[in-house]
Design a protein around this motif. Structure first.
Motif, PDB file in Angstrom:
ATOM      1  N   SER A 192      -0.415 -11.054 -41.516  1.00 53.68           N
ATOM      2  CA  SER A 192      -1.787 -11.555 -41.357  1.00 53.68           C
ATOM      3  C   SER A 192      -2.130 -12.551 -42.459  1.00 53.68           C
ATOM      4  O   SER A 192      -2.765 -13.588 -42.207  1.00 53.68           O
ATOM      5  CB  SER A 192      -2.778 -10.389 -41.375  1.00 53.68           C
ATOM      6  N   ALA A 193      -1.720 -12.231 -43.693  1.00 52.96           N
ATOM      7  CA  ALA A 193      -1.978 -13.138 -44.816  1.00 52.96           C
ATOM      8  C   ALA A 193      -1.251 -14.470 -44.619  1.00 52.96           C
ATOM      9  O   ALA A 193      -1.798 -15.553 -44.861  1.00 52.96           O
ATOM     10  CB  ALA A 193      -1.543 -12.488 -46.123  1.00 52.96           C
ATOM     11  N   GLU A 194       0.016 -14.385 -44.164  1.00 53.71           N
ATOM     12  CA  GLU A 194       0.783 -15.615 -43.914  1.00 53.71           C
ATOM     13  C   GLU A 194       0.147 -16.438 -42.802  1.00 53.71           C
ATOM     14  O   GLU A 194       0.083 -17.673 -42.886  1.00 53.71           O
ATOM     15  CB  GLU A 194       2.225 -15.260 -43.536  1.00 53.71           C
ATOM     16  N   LEU A 195      -0.325 -15.731 -41.757  1.00 57.39           N
ATOM     17  CA  LEU A 195      -0.952 -16.420 -40.632  1.00 57.39           C
ATOM     18  C   LEU A 195      -2.216 -17.150 -41.082  1.00 57.39           C
ATOM     19  O   LEU A 195      -2.485 -18.285 -40.649  1.00 57.39           O
ATOM     20  CB  LEU A 195      -1.288 -15.397 -39.540  1.00 57.39           C
ATOM     21  N   GLU A 196      -2.989 -16.532 -41.978  1.00 55.31           N
ATOM     22  CA  GLU A 196      -4.223 -17.150 -42.469  1.00 55.31           C
ATOM     23  C   GLU A 196      -3.919 -18.434 -43.248  1.00 55.31           C
ATOM     24  O   GLU A 196      -4.597 -19.450 -43.065  1.00 55.31           O
ATOM     25  CB  GLU A 196      -4.966 -16.152 -43.362  1.00 55.31           C
ATOM     26  N   VAL A 197      -2.876 -18.388 -44.101  1.00 55.53           N
ATOM     27  CA  VAL A 197      -2.501 -19.565 -44.895  1.00 55.53           C
ATOM     28  C   VAL A 197      -2.047 -20.712 -43.991  1.00 55.53           C
ATOM     29  O   VAL A 197      -2.470 -21.862 -44.147  1.00 55.53           O
ATOM     30  CB  VAL A 197      -1.380 -19.206 -45.904  1.00 55.53           C
ATOM     31  N   ILE A 198      -1.171 -20.391 -43.027  1.00 59.69           N
ATOM     32  CA  ILE A 198      -0.642 -21.424 -42.129  1.00 59.69           C
ATOM     33  C   ILE A 198      -1.752 -21.998 -41.252  1.00 59.69           C
ATOM     34  O   ILE A 198      -1.831 -23.210 -41.037  1.00 59.69           O
ATOM     35  CB  ILE A 198       0.498 -20.847 -41.270  1.00 59.69           C
ATOM     36  N   SER A 199      -2.637 -21.136 -40.753  1.00 60.21           N
ATOM     37  CA  SER A 199      -3.731 -21.603 -39.886  1.00 60.21           C
ATOM     38  C   SER A 199      -4.673 -22.542 -40.647  1.00 60.21           C
ATOM     39  O   SER A 199      -5.113 -23.573 -40.122  1.00 60.21           O
ATOM     40  CB  SER A 199      -4.514 -20.403 -39.334  1.00 60.21           C
ATOM     41  N   GLU A 200      -4.958 -22.193 -41.915  1.00 56.14           N
ATOM     42  CA  GLU A 200      -5.829 -23.047 -42.730  1.00 56.14           C
ATOM     43  C   GLU A 200      -5.171 -24.411 -42.987  1.00 56.14           C
ATOM     44  O   GLU A 200      -5.824 -25.456 -42.890  1.00 56.14           O
ATOM     45  CB  GLU A 200      -6.137 -22.350 -44.052  1.00 56.14           C
ATOM     46  N   LYS A 201      -3.877 -24.375 -43.299  1.00 52.79           N
ATOM     47  CA  LYS A 201      -3.156 -25.626 -43.551  1.00 52.79           C
ATOM     48  C   LYS A 201      -3.105 -26.481 -42.293  1.00 52.79           C
ATOM     49  O   LYS A 201      -3.296 -27.701 -42.336  1.00 52.79           O
ATOM     50  CB  LYS A 201      -1.729 -25.304 -44.029  1.00 52.79           C
ATOM     51  N   LEU A 202      -2.885 -25.829 -41.141  1.00 54.29           N
ATOM     52  CA  LEU A 202      -2.823 -26.544 -39.873  1.00 54.29           C
ATOM     53  C   LEU A 202      -4.170 -27.157 -39.527  1.00 54.29           C
ATOM     54  O   LEU A 202      -4.263 -28.303 -39.069  1.00 54.29           O
ATOM     55  CB  LEU A 202      -2.360 -25.579 -38.774  1.00 54.29           C
ATOM     56  N   GLU A 203      -5.233 -26.414 -39.804  1.00 57.50           N
ATOM     57  CA  GLU A 203      -6.586 -26.919 -39.534  1.00 57.50           C
ATOM     58  C   GLU A 203      -6.886 -28.145 -40.410  1.00 57.50           C
ATOM     59  O   GLU A 203      -7.441 -29.134 -39.933  1.00 57.50           O
ATOM     60  CB  GLU A 203      -7.612 -25.816 -39.791  1.00 57.50           C
ATOM     61  N   ASN A 204      -6.480 -28.081 -41.686  1.00 64.44           N
ATOM     62  CA  ASN A 204      -6.690 -29.227 -42.585  1.00 64.44           C
ATOM     63  C   ASN A 204      -5.914 -30.445 -42.125  1.00 64.44           C
ATOM     64  O   ASN A 204      -6.405 -31.570 -42.172  1.00 64.44           O
ATOM     65  CB  ASN A 204      -6.266 -28.861 -44.014  1.00 64.44           C
ATOM     66  N   PHE A 205      -4.679 -30.198 -41.673  1.00 62.32           N
ATOM     67  CA  PHE A 205      -3.861 -31.300 -41.155  1.00 62.32           C
ATOM     68  C   PHE A 205      -4.520 -31.926 -39.929  1.00 62.32           C
ATOM     69  O   PHE A 205      -4.565 -33.151 -39.788  1.00 62.32           O
ATOM     70  CB  PHE A 205      -2.467 -30.792 -40.779  1.00 62.32           C
ATOM     71  N   PRO A 242       3.954 -29.898 -35.909  1.00 60.53           N
ATOM     72  CA  PRO A 242       4.755 -29.065 -34.984  1.00 60.53           C
ATOM     73  C   PRO A 242       5.492 -27.927 -35.696  1.00 60.53           C
ATOM     74  O   PRO A 242       5.634 -26.841 -35.136  1.00 60.53           O
ATOM     75  CB  PRO A 242       5.753 -30.078 -34.390  1.00 60.53           C
ATOM     76  N   LYS A 243       5.930 -28.163 -36.917  1.00 61.25           N
ATOM     77  CA  LYS A 243       6.613 -27.112 -37.669  1.00 61.25           C
ATOM     78  C   LYS A 243       5.668 -25.953 -37.964  1.00 61.25           C
ATOM     79  O   LYS A 243       6.034 -24.777 -37.831  1.00 61.25           O
ATOM     80  CB  LYS A 243       7.168 -27.670 -38.986  1.00 61.25           C
ATOM     81  N   LEU A 244       4.433 -26.296 -38.379  1.00 62.78           N
ATOM     82  CA  LEU A 244       3.453 -25.252 -38.683  1.00 62.78           C
ATOM     83  C   LEU A 244       3.067 -24.477 -37.427  1.00 62.78           C
ATOM     84  O   LEU A 244       2.881 -23.246 -37.464  1.00 62.78           O
ATOM     85  CB  LEU A 244       2.209 -25.877 -39.324  1.00 62.78           C
ATOM     86  N   GLU A 245       2.924 -25.191 -36.312  1.00 63.87           N
ATOM     87  CA  GLU A 245       2.586 -24.511 -35.048  1.00 63.87           C
ATOM     88  C   GLU A 245       3.694 -23.546 -34.634  1.00 63.87           C
ATOM     89  O   GLU A 245       3.421 -22.447 -34.130  1.00 63.87           O
ATOM     90  CB  GLU A 245       2.348 -25.559 -33.964  1.00 63.87           C
ATOM     91  N   ALA A 246       4.950 -23.974 -34.851  1.00 63.76           N
ATOM     92  CA  ALA A 246       6.075 -23.087 -34.518  1.00 63.76           C
ATOM     93  C   ALA A 246       6.074 -21.854 -35.414  1.00 63.76           C
ATOM     94  O   ALA A 246       6.316 -20.730 -34.935  1.00 63.76           O
ATOM     95  CB  ALA A 246       7.394 -23.856 -34.675  1.00 63.76           C
ATOM     96  N   GLN A 247       5.761 -22.041 -36.699  1.00 62.83           N
ATOM     97  CA  GLN A 247       5.679 -20.909 -37.625  1.00 62.83           C
ATOM     98  C   GLN A 247       4.571 -19.947 -37.208  1.00 62.83           C
ATOM     99  O   GLN A 247       4.737 -18.721 -37.255  1.00 62.83           O
ATOM    100  CB  GLN A 247       5.431 -21.407 -39.058  1.00 62.83           C
ATOM    101  N   ARG A 248       3.433 -20.522 -36.822  1.00 63.38           N
ATOM    102  CA  ARG A 248       2.302 -19.670 -36.418  1.00 63.38           C
ATOM    103  C   ARG A 248       2.656 -18.855 -35.176  1.00 63.38           C
ATOM    104  O   ARG A 248       2.352 -17.653 -35.092  1.00 63.38           O
ATOM    105  CB  ARG A 248       1.064 -20.530 -36.155  1.00 63.38           C
TER     106      ARG A 248
END
Length: 629
Positions: free
Chosen positions: A607-620, A581-587
């Motif tokens: 955009s770079a930050e969004l890519e990092v968070i999206s990848e981490k969220l996908e892995n989670f 939920p924290k990562l989704e809120a950041q995204r």
């Protein structure tokens, strides 16, 4: 039955007052723990009771019908004696009877055996040998032929402990057992055995220990030594802390009242003529007493360790397939572990299992047999070792610290001087300019700890840090380590200390096996006990029998039962469910900022930050599905 009585006991060394006019009594069956900061006079008080030191004033009366036995930090022994010979040097009637019996077994004179048997009966020594063997076994002392001079300090201390416990059991007189830090150099199993032994034994005990679980399990009274006074508390360690807090609150209230009165009396004193009348003399005396109370400083110097730590990079420390053996003894085999930022790892295991060896290999002090170690470029180790402080002869405390630097950086951007830093560690101005050699053993340990932290490391490695540290220092150190942002490895047998600090446990189980456990030390021990009670039984292998082809029926497959998550997997699942939920809120926040942004550089950054968070969220999300399935 009264064992010991002390009235108005005082002791000083030069201008330093250890205690003044203290009074206490020890009665049969009392189990008392002494609590104080290092240098307060705990060990000196024990030596006075043993007759090894003389008090400056007061009187100590010891019942003539009891014996006083001391387990000290310093152990005297003949290095040429074997372990068995050292054990048999006890000066007690049952031991002497046992020695005569052993001699009679090889003697050709039949009268020797008759005399020996009679003495064995008189002194009830038949069970003594068996009890001695049990105590030695529990303390992992197996080679009785080994020479004392060839043994390590820890082994010698365990043998001395076995000798003392045997002496206590051998004597049928009333005994006051005095123990100074008995748990040092014992592994957890030995500590738990000794704890159980002393708590059940019908003995009278006076104990100095830093192990709070041990203290609570064994003792029912606590003596607190502070500022030259002795305060008596009945009950547990928690009760003592509560009583101490109430006493200090009451003292502060008294000081507040005295300060108000002091201001009024000071004004009166200044108005008085030089020729004092007899009538005002008593008021003057009262003024000086009030002044003394009003100027009492109850503020305790604390280790306010809000330090500016060097930043940790992405790479911390990774061990890959590390192997280490000594001849036939395998310490660890293909051990791999990746340390994370802020992780606090506790290492446990029996003495000699390889815990200290692993710490040395990590820091490059000792070679590994094979494997790979990758250390981050920004890592700065701070190593608190068992071997103690290394210093020059007659070197002063302040000069020793200034060798590192004149000032120390704080997190708020300011600095404090080496002298201020020393005061935080309870070294007053007089002690700072004293030679290190004049410090007590506990004060040297405290200085060693301070020396490590003054170098401002971001990866701390502690090998038995609690030995000889006083409880006030330990409490503040624990509070600091809980907030320490760097990584931490602790080897310790202090269960309370480990419970407060660590979040992972690496357990050395022998034969090269190291078990990883997520949780604190008590949780690990509880899990271990549950595994011992309910061992995993492998299902018996069933031989596969094929049916004749013509009778084969259609195969119906059932959904396999879900595998129960391990403790570590369950912890990982809970962490993921908190973080997603924290990562989704950041995204979502970054998407909103992107939609309203026109600056190209900021768009590229978001955009770079969004890519990092999206990848981490996908892995989670993928890992969450795996754990759910």
């Amino acid at each position: 039955m009264n064992y010991v009585s002390a009235e108005n006991l005082s002791k000083s060394y030069g201008v330093k007052v250890l205690f003044k006019n203290i009074t206490f009594h020890v009665n049969e069956g009392d189990k008392i723990a002494i609590v104080a900061k290092n240098g307060s006079g705990k060990s000196t008080l024990l030596k006075i009771l043993m007759g090894k030191e003389i008090a400056d004033g007061g009187e100590v009366v010891i019942n003539k019908d009891i014996q006083v036995v001391l387990f000290d930090q310093e152990i005297d022994f003949d290095p040429k004696l074997s372990v068995e010979e050292f054990m048999m040097t006890l000066d007690s009637a049952p031991i002497l009877a046992l020695k005569k019996y052993h001699h009679a077994l090889t003697s050709e004179n039949p009268d020797d055996m008759e005399t020996a048997l009679a003495e064995m009966e008189i002194h009830k020594a038949w069970d003594l040998e068996n009890e001695m063997e049990q105590i030695l076994s529990q303390l992992k002392i197996t080679d009785l032929s080994a020479k004392m001079g060839t043994l390590s300090g820890g082994q010698i201390k365990r043998i001395a402990l076995a000798k003392l416990l045997t002496e206590t059991r051998a004597e049928h007189r009333h005994t006051l057992l005095i123990m100074d830090e008995p748990t040092n150099h014992l592994d957890v199993e030995m500590v738990e055995w000794l704890e159980n032994y002393l708590s059940k034994a019908k003995i009278t005990l006076l104990l100095v220990t830093h192990d709070r679980y041990f203290l609570d399990a064994v003792c029912d009274k606590i003596w607190e030594m502070e500022d030259g006074n002795l305060y008596l508390h009945n009950g547990s360690y928690a009760t003592y802390l509560e009583n101490k807090m109430i006493r200090e609150d009451n003292l502060n209230s008294t000081i507040d009242k005295a300060q108000n009165l002091y201001r009024k009396e000071l004004e009166w004193m200044r108005r008085q003529p030089k020729a004092r009348t007899t009538k005002s003399k008593s008021r003057q005396d009262d003024f000086y007493e009030t002044e003394k109370v009003a100027k009492t400083d109850t503020r305790k110097e604390t280790l306010a360790l809000d330090f500016e730590m060097k930043r940790l990079g992405n790479k911390i420390l990774e061990l890959k397939n590390i192997n280490k053996s000594y001849d036939e003894k395998v310490l660890f085999k293909d051990f791999s572990y990746q340390f994370q930022r802020g992780e606090k790892v506790g290492i446990v295991g029996k003495n000699g299992a390889g815990k200290s060896t692993l710490l040395n290999i990590i820091q490059g002090f000792e070679p590994k047999d094979s494997g790979e170690i990758e250390t981050g470029e920004t890592i700065k180790f701070g190593y608190f070792a068992q071997k103690g402080l290394q210093y020059k002869e007659d070197e002063r405390v302040i000069d020793f610290i200034k060798e590192i630097g004149e000032n120390f950086p704080l997190a708020n951007g300011k600095t404090i001087s080496a002298s201020q830093f020393l005061r935080l560690f309870l070294f007053d101005d007089q002690t700072q300019y004293s030679p290190i050699s004049k410090l007590s053993g506990g004060e040297k340990r405290r200085l060693h700890l301070m020396y490590i932290l003054y170098q401002n490391p971001n990866f701390l490695i502690f090998d038995e840090p609690t030995n000889d540290l006083d409880l006030p220092t330990l409490t503040v150190l624990e509070n600091f380590l809980q907030n320490f942002q760097g990584s931490l490895i602790i080897v310790s047998h202090d269960r309370y200390f480990m419970d407060r600090i660590v979040d992972h446990v690496l357990a050395f189980e022998g034969e090269g096996k190291i078990k990883e456990f997520v949780g604190n030390f008590s949780e690990y021990r509880e899990n271990l006990k549950n595994e011992e009670k309910n061992p995993k039984v492998e299902a018996p292998k069933v031989e596969k029998v094929e049916a004749p082809k013509e009778t084969l029926a259609p195969i119906v497959t059932n959904q396999p039962a879900k595998k129960k998550l391990s403790f570590k997997e369950q912890h990982e699942l809970e962490t993921i469910e908190k973080e997603m939920p924290k990562l989704e809120a950041q995204r979502s926040k970054i998407l909103d900022e992107l939609n309203n942004e026109t600056d190209y550089e900021k768009i590229a950054k978001f955009s770079a930050e969004l890519e990092v968070i999206s990848e981490k969220l996908e892995n989670f999300e993928m890992r969450w599905l795996e754990l759910q399935d």
